[in-house]
Design an enzyme around this catalytic site. Structure first.
Site: not given
Ligand code: GRF
Length: 207
Positions: A16, A94, A111, A113
């Protein structure tokens, strides 16, 4: 607070750090929209603790209680509609969204990435770019369509991979960029500055 301000939800599964960056940007007035709901598919995800601390309504929706992706997504859509959510922000969620979810929020799902799409799609993008040996990678903020890591690109910025960089160092650089770029894209979207023309996003006033 403007009456036209939009409500958005964050869907996340993990640590998060992006949610945290979004919360802080909103507090500073850098996102002119209201984060009114956080949903996770993992009960013990740290992201839920962050939402709780920030006093944002949160929900854990357990995939184990649903027979398939469609019925799970149906439940999520129900919560989003009940909460009056205008657009959805994926931050390390996920799960692949069903076509039905995408149709319900067409061009209203963002989103992040951790690579320069269309290069290095998938859930190991930072590792893949590092091991491939590219000299430049980056972060992409895009709209979500039916194909994974595919929708129209809102913002992209590069990160240079220095010879001395370790994978850990690269991850730090990518995450720092995500935390700056994602709030910026959310704010643009929330203020109606993002228009989609075919595969392309036009940033600016609505045409
Ligand atoms: C991030 O690196 C994002 O690009 C990918 O998942 C990760 C999530 O990280 N889709 P967090 O949970 O926000 O720390």
């Amino acid at each position: 607070m403007s009456a036209a301000m939009k409500n958005f939800a964050v869907l996340a599964s993990g640590y998060g750090s992006n949610l945290q960056a979004i919360i802080e940007a909103e507090k500073k007035g850098k996102i002119r929209a209201r984060l009114t709901l956080v949903i996770s598919d993992r009960k013990d995800a740290f992201v839920l603790q962050r939402a709780k601390k920030a006093k944002i309504p949160l929900l854990f929706v357990d995939p184990a209680h649903f027979a398939d992706r469609e019925s799970y997504d149906c439940e999520i859509i129900k919560h989003l509609k009940t909460a009056g959510i205008d657009f959805v922000v994926l931050a390390g969620f996920m799960r692949i969204l069903s076509p039905q979810f995408i149709q319900n929020f067409k061009n209203k799902i963002l989103n992040v990435h951790p690579a320069l799409l269309p290069a290095f799609k998938g859930s190991r993008a930072i590792e893949d770019a590092f091991h491939y040996g590219v000299k430049v990678t980056g972060v992409t903020i895009h709209l979500v369509d039916e194909k994974v890591d595919h929708g129209p690109i809102i913002l992209q910025e590069t990160v240079v991979i220095e010879q001395k960089d370790t994978l850990a160092k690269l991850k730090k650089k990518i995450h720092a960029l995500e935390h700056r770029l994602y709030p910026k894209a959310i704010d643009l979207f929330a203020r109606g500055k993002v228009s989609v023309v075919g595969r392309k996003v036009i940033i600016g006033s609505r045409v």
